[in-house]
Design an enzyme around this catalytic site. Structure first.
Site, PDB file in Angstrom:
ATOM      1  N   ASP A  79      78.668 -14.790  48.498  1.00  0.00           N
ATOM      2  CA  ASP A  79      79.741 -14.186  48.944  1.00  0.00           C
ATOM      3  C   ASP A  79      79.891 -12.484  48.933  1.00  0.00           C
ATOM      4  O   ASP A  79      79.474 -11.835  48.182  1.00  0.00           O
ATOM      5  CB  ASP A  79      81.080 -14.405  48.199  1.00  0.00           C
ATOM      6  N   GLY A  80      79.728 -11.886  50.335  1.00  0.00           N
ATOM      7  CA  GLY A  80      79.562 -10.526  50.575  1.00  0.00           C
ATOM      8  C   GLY A  80      78.707 -10.207  51.365  1.00  0.00           C
ATOM      9  O   GLY A  80      77.457 -10.261  50.990  1.00  0.00           O
ATOM     10  N   GLY A  81      78.847  -9.550  52.640  1.00  0.00           N
ATOM     11  CA  GLY A  81      77.914  -9.089  53.298  1.00  0.00           C
ATOM     12  C   GLY A  81      76.949 -10.194  54.335  1.00  0.00           C
ATOM     13  O   GLY A  81      75.956  -9.996  54.624  1.00  0.00           O
ATOM     14  N   GLY A 111      86.178  -6.622  51.997  1.00  0.00           N
ATOM     15  CA  GLY A 111      85.330  -7.128  52.996  1.00  0.00           C
ATOM     16  C   GLY A 111      84.420  -5.923  53.871  1.00  0.00           C
ATOM     17  O   GLY A 111      84.705  -4.778  53.845  1.00  0.00           O
ATOM     18  N   GLY A 112      83.389  -6.580  54.621  1.00  0.00           N
ATOM     19  CA  GLY A 112      82.946  -5.646  55.514  1.00  0.00           C
ATOM     20  C   GLY A 112      81.733  -4.579  54.675  1.00  0.00           C
ATOM     21  O   GLY A 112      81.117  -3.747  55.324  1.00  0.00           O
ATOM     22  N   SER A 121      86.228 -16.241  55.142  1.00  0.00           N
ATOM     23  CA  SER A 121      87.165 -15.306  54.310  1.00  0.00           C
ATOM     24  C   SER A 121      88.372 -14.873  55.100  1.00  0.00           C
ATOM     25  O   SER A 121      88.122 -13.750  55.834  1.00  0.00           O
ATOM     26  CB  SER A 121      86.574 -14.015  53.445  1.00  0.00           C
ATOM     27  N   ASP A 173      90.856 -14.803  49.284  1.00  0.00           N
ATOM     28  CA  ASP A 173      90.646 -13.614  48.239  1.00  0.00           C
ATOM     29  C   ASP A 173      91.851 -12.954  47.639  1.00  0.00           C
ATOM     30  O   ASP A 173      92.533 -12.288  48.376  1.00  0.00           O
ATOM     31  CB  ASP A 173      89.795 -12.709  49.292  1.00  0.00           C
ATOM     32  N   GLY A 212      86.048  -6.559  46.166  1.00  0.00           N
ATOM     33  CA  GLY A 212      87.230  -5.518  46.175  1.00  0.00           C
ATOM     34  C   GLY A 212      87.290  -5.311  47.567  1.00  0.00           C
ATOM     35  O   GLY A 212      88.394  -4.901  48.047  1.00  0.00           O
ATOM     36  N   HIS A 264      89.344 -17.579  45.561  1.00  0.00           N
ATOM     37  CA  HIS A 264      88.479 -16.540  44.783  1.00  0.00           C
ATOM     38  C   HIS A 264      89.408 -15.732  44.131  1.00  0.00           C
ATOM     39  O   HIS A 264      89.936 -15.010  44.729  1.00  0.00           O
ATOM     40  CB  HIS A 264      87.640 -16.108  45.820  1.00  0.00           C
ATOM     41  N   HIS A 316      88.080 -19.403  52.661  1.00  0.00           N
ATOM     42  CA  HIS A 316      87.839 -18.619  51.601  1.00  0.00           C
ATOM     43  C   HIS A 316      89.123 -17.478  51.303  1.00  0.00           C
ATOM     44  O   HIS A 316      89.354 -16.830  52.402  1.00  0.00           O
ATOM     45  CB  HIS A 316      86.451 -17.914  51.537  1.00  0.00           C
ATOM     46  N   GLY A 375      83.527 -13.272  55.887  1.00  0.00           N
ATOM     47  CA  GLY A 375      84.647 -12.573  56.366  1.00  0.00           C
ATOM     48  C   GLY A 375      84.533 -11.934  57.891  1.00  0.00           C
ATOM     49  O   GLY A 375      84.688 -12.592  58.786  1.00  0.00           O
ATOM     50  N   SER A 376      83.771 -10.461  57.802  1.00  0.00           N
ATOM     51  CA  SER A 376      83.773  -9.704  59.147  1.00  0.00           C
ATOM     52  C   SER A 376      82.742 -10.580  59.932  1.00  0.00           C
ATOM     53  O   SER A 376      82.929 -10.399  61.276  1.00  0.00           O
ATOM     54  CB  SER A 376      83.177  -8.375  58.702  1.00  0.00           C
ATOM     55  N   MET A 404      93.196 -10.555  45.179  1.00  0.00           N
ATOM     56  CA  MET A 404      92.711  -9.133  44.535  1.00  0.00           C
ATOM     57  C   MET A 404      94.180  -8.553  43.713  1.00  0.00           C
ATOM     58  O   MET A 404      95.213  -8.592  44.280  1.00  0.00           O
ATOM     59  CB  MET A 404      92.237  -8.168  45.448  1.00  0.00           C
ATOM     60  N   MET A 425      78.110 -13.148  43.609  1.00  0.00           N
ATOM     61  CA  MET A 425      78.629 -12.062  44.554  1.00  0.00           C
ATOM     62  C   MET A 425      77.426 -11.321  44.965  1.00  0.00           C
ATOM     63  O   MET A 425      76.769 -10.682  44.105  1.00  0.00           O
ATOM     64  CB  MET A 425      79.726 -11.303  43.853  1.00  0.00           C
ATOM     65  N   MET A 484      90.089 -12.863  42.228  1.00  0.00           N
ATOM     66  CA  MET A 484      89.335 -11.282  41.556  1.00  0.00           C
ATOM     67  C   MET A 484      90.752 -10.733  40.862  1.00  0.00           C
ATOM     68  O   MET A 484      91.384  -9.920  41.358  1.00  0.00           O
ATOM     69  CB  MET A 484      89.008 -10.527  42.906  1.00  0.00           C
TER      70      MET A 484
END
Ligand code: DX5
Ligand code: ZN
Length: 220
Positions: free
Chosen positions: A175-177, A144-145, A8, A35, A142, A66, A33, A197-198, A37, A137, A68
């Protein structure tokens, strides 16, 4: 099952975006990816069409948009023209989910449907006949990280079971964490496309992607 890492770019260093993307591509990341927003569906604002147009020239990766974005059908053509290969919309953001998915397919793109952590997985069932991908999700969208929400594993299992029952080839993206540590259990639960991402853009990008590919090889 073919596993894919989808870095991401929200977590990238935008002063070096082109070279950082290349590092992910050169080390095996088949997806990128993206993102988007809008400050309405999620409180954050990220980036959009001009950035995608620019990076489209810099990579051959699958551009995984993606959105959002509130009422995303308004932007499907613009993101197709900017170079998206796959557009994912949020169930919670579409006044007419089916109409949005059909429009993406009619544009010749892959269509993804995403649900937030508090939306029942059952909500996607009626769209499984149309989609190419479901995005679960594992954080509230909203930023990253964030930390992976553990209850997501059960939701991933439920979604994979639903997909299996259709007999259709539908990808399951999470997606996420997502980190190198929790990847194996996320894959075990049934996801085959992992957004990170992170975990990718923090530290040595090439090495992070190679480690993801190593985990995939062990589980393929
Ligand atoms: C969150 C985005 C995610 C996020 C992933 O709203 O959809 O793609 O950027 O970042 P990490 O992997 O750091 O959670
Ligand atoms: Zn995302």
């Amino acid at each position: 099952m073919k596993y894919v890492i989808a870095p991401s770019i929200l977590s990238a260093d935008f002063t070096k975006l082109g070279s950082e993307i290349k590092e992910t591509e050169d080390n095996g990341a088949a997806y990128l990816h993206f993102d988007v927003m809008d400050g309405m569906f999620v409180s954050n604002i990220s980036f959009g069409i001009p950035v995608m147009k620019s990076i489209r020239k810099a990579t051959r990766q699958m551009m995984d948009a993606h959105l959002m974005v509130q009422d995303p059908i308004r932007y499907v053509e613009a993101f197709r023209d900017a170079g998206a290969d796959l557009i994912t919309v949020h169930y919670e953001a579409c006044p007419d989910v089916r109409k949005a998915l059909v429009k993406i397919k009619d544009m010749g793109l892959k269509a993804g449907l995403s649900i937030n952590p508090n939306t029942p997985v059952e909500a996607v069932r009626e769209y499984l006949e149309i989609v190419d991908m479901i995005l679960i999700m594992s954080v509230y969208p909203g930023a990253g990280g964030q930390k992976f929400i553990p209850e997501s594993l059960e939701r991933i299992r439920d979604a994979r079971k639903m997909i299996r029952e259709t007999g259709r080839e539908i990808d399951l993206e999470v997606d996420g964490g997502v980190t190198l540590d929790n990847m194996p259990e996320i894959m075990e639960a049934g996801a085959n496309i992992l957004v990170a991402g992170s975990a990718v853009f923090g530290g040595d990008i090439g090495e992070n992607v190679r480690k993801c590919m190593e985990i995939f090889r062990k589980n393929e």
